[in-house]
Scaffold this active site. Structure first.
Site, PDB file in Angstrom:
ATOM      1  N   ASP A 113      -1.909 -12.339   2.327  1.00 57.77           N
ATOM      2  CA  ASP A 113      -2.707 -11.315   1.647  1.00 57.77           C
ATOM      3  C   ASP A 113      -3.827 -11.947   0.826  1.00 57.77           C
ATOM      4  OD1 ASP A 113      -0.060 -10.490   2.278  1.00 57.77           O
ATOM      5  OD2 ASP A 113      -0.247  -8.762   0.955  1.00 57.77           O
ATOM      6  N   HIS A 141      -6.287  -9.447  -0.602  1.00 59.06           N
ATOM      7  CA  HIS A 141      -6.398  -8.318  -1.542  1.00 59.06           C
ATOM      8  C   HIS A 141      -7.685  -8.315  -2.358  1.00 59.06           C
ATOM      9  CE1 HIS A 141      -2.910  -5.846  -1.041  1.00 59.06           C
ATOM     10  NE2 HIS A 141      -2.085  -6.882  -1.088  1.00 59.06           N
ATOM     11  N   ASP A 154      -3.723  -7.090   4.746  1.00 65.50           N
ATOM     12  CA  ASP A 154      -3.990  -6.807   3.333  1.00 65.50           C
ATOM     13  C   ASP A 154      -5.192  -7.608   2.844  1.00 65.50           C
ATOM     14  OD1 ASP A 154      -1.885  -5.088   3.432  1.00 65.50           O
ATOM     15  OD2 ASP A 154      -0.815  -5.904   1.717  1.00 65.50           O
ATOM     16  N   ASP A 174      -8.096  -3.792  -1.157  1.00 61.59           N
ATOM     17  CA  ASP A 174      -7.338  -3.091  -2.204  1.00 61.59           C
ATOM     18  C   ASP A 174      -6.939  -4.050  -3.326  1.00 61.59           C
ATOM     19  OD1 ASP A 174      -7.441  -0.487  -1.283  1.00 61.59           O
ATOM     20  OD2 ASP A 174      -5.569  -0.632  -0.158  1.00 61.59           O
ATOM     21  N   ARG A 175      -6.699  -3.454  -4.487  1.00 62.30           N
ATOM     22  CA  ARG A 175      -6.319  -4.163  -5.700  1.00 62.30           C
ATOM     23  C   ARG A 175      -7.487  -4.968  -6.276  1.00 62.30           C
ATOM     24  NH1 ARG A 175      -1.606  -2.590  -8.327  1.00 62.30           N
ATOM     25  NH2 ARG A 175       0.077  -2.266  -6.856  1.00 62.30           N
ATOM     26  N   ASN A 231      -0.240  -3.287   5.651  1.00 62.26           N
ATOM     27  CA  ASN A 231       0.020  -1.912   5.235  1.00 62.26           C
ATOM     28  C   ASN A 231      -1.130  -1.340   4.400  1.00 62.26           C
ATOM     29  OD1 ASN A 231       1.081  -3.842   3.192  1.00 62.26           O
ATOM     30  ND2 ASN A 231       1.558  -1.991   2.048  1.00 62.26           N
ATOM     31  N   HIS A 232      -1.977  -2.212   3.842  1.00 57.86           N
ATOM     32  CA  HIS A 232      -3.119  -1.723   3.058  1.00 57.86           C
ATOM     33  C   HIS A 232      -4.344  -1.432   3.905  1.00 57.86           C
ATOM     34  CE1 HIS A 232      -2.123  -1.741  -1.287  1.00 57.86           C
ATOM     35  NE2 HIS A 232      -1.123  -2.486  -0.873  1.00 57.86           N
ATOM     36  N   HIS A 239       2.536  -8.983   9.446  1.00 59.97           N
ATOM     37  CA  HIS A 239       2.315  -8.754   8.016  1.00 59.97           C
ATOM     38  C   HIS A 239       3.614  -8.482   7.271  1.00 59.97           C
ATOM     39  CE1 HIS A 239       0.388  -7.705   4.287  1.00 59.97           C
ATOM     40  NE2 HIS A 239       1.115  -6.614   4.242  1.00 59.97           N
ATOM     41  N   ARG A 258      10.719  -0.751  -1.311  1.00 62.57           N
ATOM     42  CA  ARG A 258       9.422  -0.086  -1.394  1.00 62.57           C
ATOM     43  C   ARG A 258       9.510   1.406  -1.085  1.00 62.57           C
ATOM     44  NH1 ARG A 258       5.398  -4.249  -0.866  1.00 62.57           N
ATOM     45  NH2 ARG A 258       6.312  -6.219  -0.186  1.00 62.57           N
ATOM     46  N   HIS A 265       2.868  -9.998   2.736  1.00 56.75           N
ATOM     47  CA  HIS A 265       3.327  -8.710   2.193  1.00 56.75           C
ATOM     48  C   HIS A 265       3.951  -8.781   0.801  1.00 56.75           C
ATOM     49  CE1 HIS A 265       4.256  -4.516   2.610  1.00 56.75           C
ATOM     50  NE2 HIS A 265       5.537  -4.643   2.902  1.00 56.75           N
TER      51      HIS A 265
END
Length: 542
Positions: free
Chosen positions: A286, A288, A315, A318-319, A347-348, A396, A444, A471
């Site tokens: 990731d 991010h 990923d 995001d964030r 997943n993002h 991922h 999660r 992840h």
């Protein structure tokens, strides 16, 4: 009685240690200490509520809801548990318990606003079967010439309205001359129609000034693509501009994303990668939206090229608040040399996550609404997994709720959609390993947790040696689990400017593909906070 008092006293000591770990942003350690306190005193709502809040910091929302629910069951009037529960389930309970608490009211208001927005967007959404590709309406060679960006000027609109009013007055006052005036109005409207059609098609007599307006401005000093070929010089210039917080012209951003789209849509859901003997291959986890840490990876390990290929394992966005810079850089390298960089879906890379965690807002701010739709579509084209030299399975999230899944089953997945809530695709993007054998519910709330025995059977069934996944944030940037058969790699150091973790990447050397793990620390970035473009109700918990 003394034993009971001793247990309660020890539980309080553990809670104090857990609180210190939480303040130090060591959330996994805090969860472990709260769990020990719960074992000694299972009827204290504070322990469950605190552990729930620690779970939210690790994005373990399923576990957070379970703990918050338990805290409410023990003490229905404990506000902290209610806050954690309501942010993911319902605001009603908090509203009833704390009607005069302004902080509670604000959290509830933001939550309700977000839910209403999502419901409204769902209600007006076009059914999948009737949806057209946004890419079909974009020609990056003449941006703004498509019907989606057509316009009728304010002056033209006023003229048309005035003409209509004149006709109405003449018909009422001087019926005899109404026919003549009506003919004149028709002529005016025909001219307006030509104006509008010309602005749509680029072929009308009124398009010259509009075209000039949409050209790349002479004063634009940023990176430029000459023709259809994206070169290394362009990518370097673009990255340098991004580093200095300059923007890329939308014309070139469209070109990068559309060319990447065509490459990705031609790939299978499971991509086989061949690494020749004596060559190496790098896998990153990731990122991010941490663009400056991405630049540091390239500084440490070299730029992507045919001789120095990478796989970024989902990923990307995001964030972090530099997600646009990250995704355009990765896509540009893919366009420059498709074998220099491989990209896997996380997943993002989905509408629902981008809407909440910042990427959608960032794209809208830095580019445009059209790009929001375009990225959502292109993310659906990303492959779901890769296999290196028929030995290393890279994905991922993780593995599956059933045994017997073959690589051919993954390759056969129809991935051109938003991630479903169950099934193979969902589990590839969301699942996590667990220390215990077998399978368990996901912390999660999506996917599942799987043990070493599940990993072993999957590898045996598919004649593989190793699973590499991402992840999950890890203190050292990586973790080796399941008897050495599974490695988690995470490449966003000091995640969200608060976790204090290292980042890592893995270099594989052929033919042995023995993993060589490299760790690195975070580097400084401009003073733009993580989640700067995120949904308001989620930012309150940062």
């Amino acid at each position: 009685m003394e034993t009971e008092n001793s247990s309660v006293s020890r539980a309080e000591e553990l809670k104090a240690l857990a609180n210190e770990a939480f303040r130090a942003k060591k959330y996994s350690q805090a969860i472990d200490l709260y769990s020990q306190a719960i074992e000694l005193n299972s009827q204290n709502a504070v322990y469950y509520a605190n552990r729930a809040f620690a779970h939210t910091k690790l994005e373990e929302y399923g576990s957070a809801i379970q703990d918050a629910s338990k805290a409410i069951e023990i003490d229905p009037r404990y506000p902290k548990a209610c806050f954690t529960y309501q942010i993911f389930v319902t605001p009603v309970h908090v509203k009833k318990l704390s009607p005069n608490d302004p902080d509670a009211a604000q959290k509830v208001k933001e939550c309700e606003k977000a839910v209403k927005k999502l419901k409204f967007e769902e209600a007006i959404a076009v059914p999948e079967s009737e949806r057209h590709s946004v890419a079909d309406s974009i020609d990056y060679r003449s941006i703004g010439m498509s019907p989606s960006s057509s316009f009728v000027s304010t002056q033209a609109a006023i003229l048309a309205a005035t003409a209509t009013v004149v006709v109405a007055v003449v018909v009422m006052v001087w019926p005899a001359v109404a026919t003549t005036v009506a003919g004149m109005v028709v002529a005016v409207l025909m001219i307006l129609g030509a104006y509008w059609w010309g602005s749509c098609s680029g072929s009308g007599v009124f398009t010259k000034s509009r075209k000039l307006e949409l050209e790349v401005e002479p004063q634009y000093s940023g990176a430029r693509i000459e023709g259809d070929v994206i070169t290394l010089d362009f990518v370097k210039k673009m990255m340098d501009d991004f580093k200095n917080q300059k923007c890329l012209h939308k014309r070139y951003a469209f070109q990068i994303v559309l060319q990447t789209r065509e490459m990705l849509r031609a790939l299978p859901s499971l991509v086989d990668i061949d690494i020749p003997d004596g060559k190496h291959f790098t896998v990153c986890g990731d990122v991010h939206g941490q663009f400056y840490d991405l630049l540091n990876i390239f500084e440490l390990n070299g730029l992507p090229s045919e001789e120095n290929p990478y796989l970024f394992n989902g990923d990307f966005v995001d964030r972090g608040s530099f997600s646009v810079e990250v995704i355009l850089t990765l896509f540009a390298f893919k366009c420059m040399c498709p074998s220099a960089i491989y990209l896997s879906r996380g997943n993002h890379e989905s509408k629902s996550m981008n809407k909440i965690y910042g990427f959608e807002g960032e794209v809208r701010s830095k580019l445009s609404e059209t790009f929001v739709e375009l990225f959502a579509e292109v993310f659906c084209f990303l492959p779901l997994a890769h296999v290196l030299n028929q030995k290393v399975f890279v994905v991922h999230g993780g593995l599956f709720s059933v045994d017997g899944v073959k690589l051919s089953d993954i390759k056969a997945i129809d991935r051109f959609c938003e991630p479903p809530e169950e099934g193979l695709m969902c589990e590839l993007l969301w699942s996590d390993p667990q220390p215990l054998p077998g399978r368990g519910p996901s912390k999660r709330g999506v996917g599942l947790s799987f043990g070493a025995d599940v990993t072993k059977r999957f590898l045996q069934d598919n004649s593989l040696d190793l699973v590499v996944r991402s992840h999950e944030v890890k203190d050292e940037g990586y973790e080796i689990e399941h008897d050495g058969k599974l490695i988690t790699v995470f490449s966003a150091p000091n995640y969200c400017d608060q976790m204090g973790n290292k980042g890592a990447f893995i270099r594989f050397e052929a033919p042995t593909l023995k993993p060589n793990i490299v760790t690195f620390a975070a580097v400084p970035h401009p003073d733009v906070k993580p989640m700067a473009y995120a949904n308001n109700f989620l930012r309150m918990f940062q």
